[in-house]
Design a protein around this motif. Structure first.
Motif, short mmCIF file in Angstrom:
data_model
loop_
_atom_site.label_atom_id
_atom_site.label_comp_id
_atom_site.label_asym_id
_atom_site.label_seq_id
_atom_site.Cartn_x
_atom_site.Cartn_y
_atom_site.Cartn_z
N GLY A 290 56.17 41.27 43.67
CA GLY A 290 54.88 41.65 43.09
C GLY A 290 53.75 41.59 44.09
N TYR A 291 52.54 41.69 43.54
CA TYR A 291 51.36 41.59 44.39
C TYR A 291 51.29 40.18 44.97
CZ TYR A 291 49.78 45.93 42.23
OH TYR A 291 49.70 47.21 41.80
N HIS B 107 33.55 34.62 35.15
CA HIS B 107 34.92 34.86 35.62
C HIS B 107 34.98 35.87 36.74
CE1 HIS B 107 34.00 37.99 32.72
NE2 HIS B 107 35.05 38.69 33.09
N TYR C 58 44.36 42.97 44.60
CA TYR C 58 45.61 43.70 44.36
C TYR C 58 46.10 44.40 45.63
CZ TYR C 58 44.45 42.79 39.53
OH TYR C 58 44.15 42.16 38.35
N SER D 187 59.11 36.33 25.96
CA SER D 187 57.78 36.01 26.46
C SER D 187 57.12 35.04 25.50
CB SER D 187 56.94 37.28 26.60
OG SER D 187 56.82 37.92 25.34
N ASP E 257 39.15 34.00 42.05
CA ASP E 257 40.49 33.42 42.18
C ASP E 257 41.47 34.31 41.43
OD1 ASP E 257 39.78 30.81 43.52
OD2 ASP E 257 38.60 30.59 41.69
N ASP E 258 42.76 34.04 41.63
CA ASP E 258 43.79 34.76 40.88
C ASP E 258 43.78 34.24 39.44
OD1 ASP E 258 44.55 36.18 43.10
OD2 ASP E 258 46.03 34.69 43.73
N ILE E 259 43.37 35.10 38.51
CA ILE E 259 43.22 34.71 37.11
C ILE E 259 44.22 35.50 36.28
CG2 ILE E 259 41.64 34.62 35.15
CD1 ILE E 259 39.33 34.51 37.13
N PHE E 260 44.89 34.82 35.35
CA PHE E 260 45.91 35.46 34.52
C PHE E 260 45.60 35.37 33.02
CE2 PHE E 260 47.85 33.80 38.40
CZ PHE E 260 48.35 34.96 38.94
N THR E 261 44.59 34.60 32.63
CA THR E 261 44.22 34.45 31.23
C THR E 261 42.75 34.80 31.07
OG1 THR E 261 45.82 32.65 30.98
CG2 THR E 261 44.16 32.89 29.26
N HIS E 262 42.43 35.58 30.04
CA HIS E 262 41.07 36.01 29.78
C HIS E 262 40.65 35.57 28.38
CE1 HIS E 262 41.24 38.51 33.40
NE2 HIS E 262 42.46 38.85 33.01
N SER F 82 49.88 36.62 46.26
CA SER F 82 48.78 35.76 45.87
C SER F 82 47.71 35.74 46.95
CB SER F 82 49.30 34.34 45.62
OG SER F 82 49.83 33.80 46.82
#
Length: 808
Positions: free
Chosen positions: A457-458, A565, A493, A339, A589-594, A460
């Motif tokens: 997965g879930y 956000h 989700y 990763s 929106d679909d957010i992956f970074t915080h 989009s």
């Protein structure tokens, strides 16, 4: 790339469903001729019998005698010829085929549809074997010159009188063995396996929504399964194993079923947990024997193991105490995935030092690529899933050596010094599904057994829109594209299963309300019911209603002002199972970074309840802020000690694991927890700073807070759009916020709040009623509306900030 090798097309053409066929599916040569050959052979036997009884009888006369004496064979032969002619015409004429299917056989097909596919297959097989047995009895009856009913008894008597004793003993032993095989194979190895044949599977790839990226990869497997010579002629092999893993309800079973529907192969659905019931080893043996039989007959078979972790884990067996007195851990198969963080940047030597260096033997937990490795311990005998040799037998069947097929091929040919024929190529596609991939044994996931691993997965937002559209198209509705887009946004989700359930619940709501079409109100009501459950039928006293509404209004106003956000989804003061009210927010929106600013905003929203209660109730506060303080403290702890978002950049997770700051046996005990104490001070400083900022923001928005409080007391439940309208003084979906911007409202709101504070301090009743909204120029006066969420539907949330009841 070899230009002669065709590349699978990205545009996949689905195999037509049986209901979509315009002509009958072509039959194989054997299916077309088998009964004709049986009847022809039976007629030939009687002709030979006539000539055997009278050797001087010419063939022509024997044929005529048989024709007159066994006319029933000729009639059946003629009927079978007509039946095959009917099939041939149905395979080439759409009009003829549809006439018979939709007009003549429609009623019968509807009755048969109540039977399962495998039951229909077994009934058809029993009928065919019954015909064969009757034909044999007819032959035996002619040989012994008796009736068909007495023929089996005469045959048994003849065998017992003319066979030696040892053959009789072998016969009796065979009967006993056959009974035991029936007992174990039929009675104790049944259950957990369902078989569906090609024409019984209507599911296609077009029925799987929201998983396009996985479908594209699966279609590559199907292309080679349909034409294996394409890859085998180049020295490769067809991938024979797929693992579909992901959260429950994301469509793993549906995808496996669609694979079987597209390939036109039998689909065997195996409940993996049932293999542990009864004689599991024999179940696996019989299962793969059936799969090989289907693979040879139909040119392939698809086997789907649902909940594969029930049999695919022997980690407990691998967790026996080692020689050093410790435990050996079995990592999950995905533990070594690289990763973009942690130890992916360091060398193997550094990684080994980090894992096993300082503190070894001191309870140091293994860490693999930033994740904790799953450890499986066993303190005694027994085992978990796959114990007792079941998993080992499954692994051997999946990729073990295939022995030559048939008794004659294996023994008779070898007895004559001949090499047995090699075993055939079994086209079996094994698909396993699980939501616990780490529990599967690595031996099962090695290439050759499981060749491809896909995460389901879930979906989009685009996938959710497609899924909602697909399910709502099946029911009458009045929803617009904007409604579907909004619904997909507020359910980040949602899985295929939850979306299907929400659509069905919306339809139930519409039908109970006396309507045939689903509206947005029904969707909102259904989502509220699924996410939060039915609200409790309780009424607050006036001062507690106002305090609860003000508590949530503080959350809502701070969230609206500082959160970029997330957007407010819903605010409610309707009491639920473990909360008095809540303000829920969702990502637009679909957010992956915080980021740090996002977490600081979240902390401020959590602290808004405590700061607001102290500010509006003269320093008093309730126990309803308990959950908010826990959330704020946890986020501040992670920011200061783990995420590098505080005043230092040290990771407290590593310092605590390696023992930095912990005293040795001879050190002063006052030093114990020194590092922890420093971290606690930084956490308190962070919380104090954000609390002060929150308090200042609430003072600046005192009027807006009282406005949202009044709106919540009036309507009980508000959507995010209505909260925005109240704060900004604009017209919303259900609430006209322009009335809340007038000086007259500010005056009556402050007056009513002062009365509530007095009643709170004296524990007495509120002397005045909740005021209505003052008139606005150009608008009529807005009356007080006492209604619930059903009267004023909003978008019900997935609860993320519920405020617990006092004392909880």
């Amino acid at each position: 790339m070899d230009p002669a090798l065709p590349v699978p097309s990205r545009e996949y053409t689905s195999r037509p469903r049986e209901s979509e066929r315009r002509t009958r599916r072509p039959m194989t040569w054997w299916d077309r001729m088998k009964f004709l050959l049986l009847l022809g052979g039976l007629f030939g036997f009687f002709v030979a019998a006539e000539m055997g009884d009278n050797p001087l009888l010419p063939f022509g006369e024997a044929f005529d005698l048989t024709l007159r004496g066994q006319l029933w064979i000729v009639v059946l032969f003629g009927i079978e010829v007509l039946r095959q002619i009917h099939f041939v015409v149905s395979e080439h004429s759409a009009r003829y085929y549809l006439f018979w299917r939709e007009r003549v056989f429609a009623a019968g097909n509807r009755r048969l549809s109540g039977m399962s596919a495998y039951t229909r297959y077994r009934v058809a097989r029993a009928v065919k074997w019954t015909i064969v047995v009757i034909a044999v009895l007819v032959v035996v009856a002619r040989l012994f010159d008796t009736t068909v009913f007495l023929a089996p008894f005469d045959l048994i008597n003849w065998i017992s009188e003319n066979s030696p004793t040892y053959l009789q003993a072998i016969a009796y032993l065979s009967i006993w063995v056959g009974f035991q095989v029936f007992l174990f194979g039929f009675l104790l190895t049944r259950g957990g396996v369902e078989t569906f044949f090609p024409d019984d599977i209507e599911t296609r790839f077009s029925d799987v929504w929201g998983q396009d990226q996985v479908l594209r990869k699966v279609q590559e497997n199907i292309a080679f399964l349909e034409d294996p010579e394409r890859i085998e002629s180049k020295g490769g092999y067809v991938p024979g194993g797929l693992l579909l893993w992901g959260p429950p309800g994301t469509g793993k079973t549906l995808m496996a079923e669609s694979i079987a529907g597209e390939t036109g192969k039998p689909f065997v659905n195996i409940d993996a947990s049932m293999l542990n019931v009864g004689i599991g080893i024999l179940k696996v043996k019989f299962l793969f024997r059936r799969l090989r039989r289907y693979a040879l007959r139909y040119g392939g078979v698809v086997a789907f193991f649902d909940e594969a972790d029930a049999i695919g884990n022997r980690g407990l067996l691998a967790g026996m105490p080692g020689a050093g007195g410790g435990f050996r851990s079995t990592p999950g198969p995905f533990g070594a995935a690289r990763s973009c963080c942690g130890m992916s940047y360091v060398s193997d030597a550094s990684r080994s030092a980090l894992l096993h260096g300082a503190g070894s033997g001191d309870g140091v937990e293994d860490v693999v690529e930033g994740r904790r490795r799953n450890r499986f311990f066993m303190m005694g005998g027994g085992g978990g899933g796959g114990g007792g040799g079941l998993l080992q037998v499954l692994l051997a069947e999946m990729s073990g050596l295939k022995k030559p097929r048939g008794v004659v091929n294996r023994y008779v040919r070898r007895a004559f010094g001949m090499k047995p024929k090699p075993p055939p190529k079994y086209r079996m596609l094994l698909i396993m599904a699980t939501n616990l991939p780490e529990a599967l044994d690595p031996a099962m996931l090695r290439p050759g057994r499981i060749d491809r691993i896909y995460k389901v997965g879930y979906p989009s937002k685009a996938g959710r829109i497609r899924t909602y559209t697909g399910y709502f198209d099946k029911v009458p509705n009045d929803l617009t594209d904007e409604d579907i887009d909004r619904l997909a946004t507020v359910t980040p989700y949602a899985t295929g299963a939850t979306i299907k359930d929400l659509v069905n619940e919306s339809l139930i709501s519409a039908l109970l309300d006396g309507r045939d079409a689903v509206t947005w109100k029904d969707v909102v009501k259904a989502k509220h019911l699924k996410d939060l459950g039915p609200p409790e039928d309780v009424e607050y006293i006036e001062r507690e209603r106002h305090a609860t509404a003000l508590h949530e209004a503080c959350h809502a106003v701070v969230a609206y002002r500082v959160r970029q956000h997330l957007v407010i989804d819903l605010a409610t003061i309707e009491k639920g199972g473990n909360y008095l009210g809540m303000v829920s927010s969702i990502p637009p929106d679909d957010i992956f970074t915080h980021w740090r600013s996002d977490f600081e905003a979240d902390v401020m929203v959590s602290l808004a309840s405590l700061a607001g209660e102290k500010m509006f109730f003269d320093g008093d506060s309730s126990s309803g802020v308990t959950g908010d303080l826990e959330t704020a403290t946890q986020l501040a702890t992670l920011m200061e000690g783990y995420w590098g978002m505080g005043s230092t950049i040290t990771s407290h997770a590593i310092t605590d694991r390696l023992g930095i700051g912990r005293p040795g046996p001879g050190e002063d005990k006052e030093q114990r927890g020194l590092l922890k104490g420093t971290l606690a001070g930084r956490i308190e400083s962070k919380l104090r700073d954000l609390f002060d900022r929150t308090e200042a923001l609430l003072r600046e928005n005192r009027g807006e807070i009282l406005a949202v409080t009044h709106a919540l007391e009036t309507h009980k439940t508000l959507t995010g759009a209505d909260i925005e309208a109240v704060i900004e003084g604009t017209e919303g979906l259900l609430v006209d916020g322009r009335a809340y911007r007038t000086p007259e409202f500010r005056a009556v709101a402050e007056e009513y709040h002062s009365e509530v504070v007095r009643a709170h301090a004296t524990h007495s009743a509120v002397a005045v009623a909740l005021p209505g909204l003052p008139p606005v120029p150009g608008l009529d006066a807005v009356p007080l509306v006492a209604g619930g969420a059903d009267d004023h539907p909003g978008v019900p949330p997935v609860a993320d900030d519920p405020d617990p009841e006092p004392g909880v």
